[in-house]
Design a protein around this motif. Structure first.
Motif, PDB file in Angstrom:
ATOM      1  N   LEU A  90      50.018  39.938  40.308  1.00 16.01           N
ATOM      2  CA  LEU A  90      48.688  39.533  39.837  1.00 16.01           C
ATOM      3  C   LEU A  90      48.116  38.478  40.776  1.00 16.01           C
TER       4      LEU A  90
ATOM      5  N   ALA B 177      47.361  45.396  38.295  1.00 13.31           N
ATOM      6  CA  ALA B 177      48.237  44.719  39.266  1.00 13.31           C
ATOM      7  C   ALA B 177      48.123  45.440  40.607  1.00 13.31           C
TER       8      ALA B 177
ATOM      9  N   HIS C  51      41.805  39.351  40.605  1.00 11.37           N
ATOM     10  CA  HIS C  51      41.841  40.228  39.426  1.00 11.37           C
ATOM     11  C   HIS C  51      40.961  39.704  38.293  1.00 11.37           C
TER      12      HIS C  51
ATOM     13  N   PRO D   1      42.946  40.701  32.726  1.00 10.83           N
ATOM     14  CA  PRO D   1      43.688  39.937  33.738  1.00 10.83           C
ATOM     15  C   PRO D   1      43.718  38.438  33.439  1.00 10.83           C
TER      16      PRO D   1
ATOM     17  N   SER E 268      47.070  39.318  48.241  1.00 10.52           N
ATOM     18  CA  SER E 268      46.831  40.652  47.694  1.00 10.52           C
ATOM     19  C   SER E 268      46.285  41.579  48.781  1.00 10.52           C
TER      20      SER E 268
ATOM     21  N   ILE F 281      47.183  36.473  33.009  1.00  6.78           N
ATOM     22  CA  ILE F 281      47.542  35.413  33.955  1.00  6.78           C
ATOM     23  C   ILE F 281      47.784  34.108  33.206  1.00  6.78           C
TER      24      ILE F 281
END
Ligand code: FE2
Length: 744
Positions: free
Chosen positions: A469, A399, A473, A493, A436, A497
């Protein structure tokens, strides 16, 4: 039995026995009113009002250029198919069907009281003819042929043979083949030639019966005698138009029909249809590579590829050419004015005696898009810190911090990311919301030296950012890219997710769609057959490779899901479905699509096996290993990372005893073509994989060499034990996922 009557007439036997019988002196066509020996089959002709007039029977395969086919056998019925090429393309043409219990057509089966059935080949359906023959006996072989009567001659098609299903209560073993993926471009059907030497009750075709592209260099071969050039070039989707590497994808109705006409011009495929009834479902290529619903995926999200009209043209051609039974609507005819997806429902169920019930599913029409779309913005946050905190899931180490890009650091990074998007022809308005910061920093690093580079975020700006997330990722770092969205998704990931999004909105992740899934669960749960068999077009079992210990760039030291365009892309939906099927005993899935042989089990949440899956390789299409190599060497990112070398090792990686990434996977053979034969009895479900070297498909090998070209692997699942057994030179051993070994 009273409804089933046989007829032996001079007319037919004289014609069929010699092929070219003695001359007729009258061309009068006689069918409906010929003398009929009701029920006795003794050929006495009692009750005749008219004298049958012999017709000269003439073999006329050119009138039926795709020969004949049969499909969807039930205890009392079967679908028979042909296509008539006689006269001009715009007019309807009359023809007849004869059915007999013998190849010489001496024992004629009456069709609605007549020795032959009058039919019409409709121009509006490309002169394809389908007829549902009823009132047949169970577990019986029948012979059939189509004909046109002209000038005292009965000009007949090749003779087809079909076989009805055993009665539901019959204690009868069933033997059938399952096949998939028969690319025609540059490939020959040695597999069908070998298959045609077997005695089978039927063949299940799991999809990719045609490929919609003519010679896509990304995965298709070429050879002068085995290529398709669309007659309706203007109606097709053209790639590399006007260049030497131009190829087309079917779009018009004529394009799709031409593919079926071309594929079924092959003598080995024709013979398979002449010898066995087929049970057919589609995968993606009957419409478009890696499709979901009516959406194609050629351009990785660069353009909207939803085309309901194209999907419906593909569906119409499929309906015209495939001998499928719509049992609840026996007179069903494709109506192009119907509203998709209700124009055609192909999922259905057939019963074969006491021991087998087959549920055939449609995994393309009702499925969702990829969990991570090819055009998902890599920086986009999918699960926020608050959403993570609301679950029992601990924040994983992958994360990363995120922020609202419009306001973060005074908004100074927004123009930068938008300019990168614009350079990549990506819609700048999609660079918005929570982004992100790891992704942002990666972009800054990758663009070092640019004059318009903003000053990187400072420690104060980064301090205290929430952690969540994001798309990247999964490994999806490109604006439009298949890595991380379609292939090579990072396992942890991706699974997390999927899990978290599924908890919030389970309806969004679909394979079968809710109506079909309920139909499947009800059917499998309620069946009293010894074996519940699920014809499933793409792979159920997880396929992970673990290259964490390899000398690779850090980004590639991962456990990867090899492809997430199949069930591995809907892991939460799959897990939920497996739990719904947890109490169904003796459940076996048969699967195609991936151009590889796999055998293994699907674990429930408690780790025990819910079902066994046998995946058969492609009949002719390039193998999984070849596809991986082509992908690895054509994508620059993968090429630079040395992915081609990894592709060579994939089979070893899948079943590696060091990393054990897929303990449920008992067998993997990813570089051979082939077919599979299943034998289903009260006590076992046996599967023989017939494998042939991929290079053999570049030519039709000599008949004398066919048998020796195949290697057979014998596998078995036993009643009450959801596991895979394998025959090692007469010693049967069981795959134990816990010990990762075959055990006697
Ligand atoms: Fe395929």
């Amino acid at each position: 039995m009273q409804r089933r009557t046989f007829l032996k007439t001079l007319l037919v036997s004289a014609g069929a026995l010699s092929g070219l019988a003695a001359c007729a002196d009258d061309s009068t066509q006689t069918t409906a009113d010929t003398g009929i020996a009701d029920g006795s089959g003794d050929g006495s002709g009692s009750g005749s009002d008219t004298t049958p007039v012999p017709l000269i029977v003439v073999s006329a395969p050119a009138l039926f250029p795709q020969s004949v086919a049969s499909g969807d056998p039930r205890p009392g019925s079967v679908i028979l198919w042909t296509r008539l090429l006689d006269g001009d393309a715009s007019s309807d043409t009359a023809l007849e069907l004869e059915v007999a219990t013998d190849a010489d057509f001496a024992d004629i089966v009456l069709l609605e009281g007549s020795a032959s059935k009058q039919l019409t080949a409709l121009a509006e359906h490309d002169h394809c003819v389908k007829v549902r023959v009823t009132d047949l006996s169970p577990a019986t072989s029948y012979f059939y042929r189509f004909s046109v009567v002209r000038d005292g001659e009965r000009r007949v098609s090749n003779t087809g043979r079909t076989r009805t299903a055993p009665a539901t209560d019959a204690d009868t073993a069933v033997r059938f083949a399952f096949v998939s993926c028969q690319d025609f471009a540059g490939k020959y059907y040695n597999t069908y030639a070998r298959l045609n030497r077997e005695e089978l009750d039927f063949v299940v075709h799991l999809g990719d019966y045609i490929y919609e592209t003519t010679s896509d260099p990304a995965f298709q071969a070429t050879s002068p005698g085995r290529s398709v050039t669309f007659d309706d070039r203007e109606g097709s989707i053209l790639f590399n138009a006007g260049t030497e590497s131009e190829f087309g994808a079917a779009s018009s109705l004529d394009n799709y029909r031409q593919l079926y006409r071309t594929y079924r011009s092959d003598a080995d495929l024709q013979q398979a249809h002449e010898r066995f009834p087929f049970l057919v479902i589609w995968d993606d290529h009957e419409f478009s590579d890696d499709c979901h619903g009516a959406t194609a995926t050629y351009f990785d999200g660069r353009q909207d590829e939803l085309s309901v009209s194209r999907r419906m043209r593909a569906n119409q051609a499929w309906w015209e050419y495939q001998p499928v039974d719509y049992e609840d609507r026996p007179d069903f005819a494709y109506d192009s004015s119907a509203a998709w997806p209700d124009d055609l429902r192909i999922y259905r169920r057939l019963r074969f005696g006491r021991h087998m019930e087959l549920s055939l599913t449609d995994l393309r029409t009702y499925r969702s898009d990829h969990l991570i779309a090819e055009d998902a913005y890599p920086g986009q946050v999918l699960v926020t810190a608050d959403q993570l905190a609301a679950t029992d899931v601990a924040t994983p180490d992958f994360a990363s911090p995120y922020a609202d890009i419009a306001t973060f650091a005074g908004g100074r990074f927004l123009p930068f990311l938008q300019s990168l998007a614009a350079e990549g022809e990506y819609p700048t308005e999609r660079v918005t919301g929570l982004v992100s910061i790891d992704y942002l920093q990666g972009r800054i690093t990758a663009n070092a030296g640019r004059v318009d580079l903003p000053i990187p975020p400072n420690a104060a700006e980064l301090d205290g950012l929430p952690v969540g997330l994001a798309v990247h990722h999964t490994g999806k770092s490109g604006l439009f890219s298949q890595i991380g969205s379609r292939y090579l998704a990072r396992k942890a990931p991706y699974l997390l997710i999927s899990d978290l999004l599924f908890r919030a909105a389970p309806e969004a992740e679909q394979a079968l769609g809710s109506a079909q899934e309920q139909w499947l669960v009800d059917g499998l749960s309620g069946s009293d057959a010894s074996w519940k068999v699920w014809a499933n077009s793409f792979t159920l079992q997880q396929r992970v490779v673990d290259v964490t210990s390899f000398r690779l760039p850090d980004d590639f030291k991962q456990k990867f899901l090899l492809s997430v365009e199949d069930w591995d892309g809907m892991p939460s939906r799959r897990a939920a479905l497996v739990e719904r099927l947890a109490d169904v005993p003796n459940l076996v899935a048969i699967t195609g699509d991936i151009h590889a042989f796999f055998a293994g089990t699907l674990p429930k949440a408690d780790g025990s096996a819910a079902l066994v899956e046998y995946v058969g390789s492609s009949l002719s299409s390039g193998t999984y290993k070849t596809l991986l190599l082509k992908t690895a060497s054509s994508d620059p990112t993968l090429r630079d990372a040395g992915a081609a070398a990894l592709a060579l090792l994939v089979e070893e990686l899948l079943v590696s005893p060091e990393t054990k990434p897929n303990p449920h996977l008992a067998l993997a053979d990813i570089d051979r073509n082939g077919f599979s034969i299943a034998t289903v009895s009260a006590t076992s479900f046996d599967v023989d994989f017939y494998a042939i070297a991929e290079r053999a498909a570049s030519a039709r090998i000599a008949d004398a060499e066919l048998d020796a070209a195949f290697e057979v692997t014998r596998l078995q699942t036993r009643t009450g034990d959801a596991s895979v057994w394998r025959d090692f030179d007469g010693i049967w051993k069981r795959w134990n996922p816990a010990t990762f070994a075959w055990e006697a």
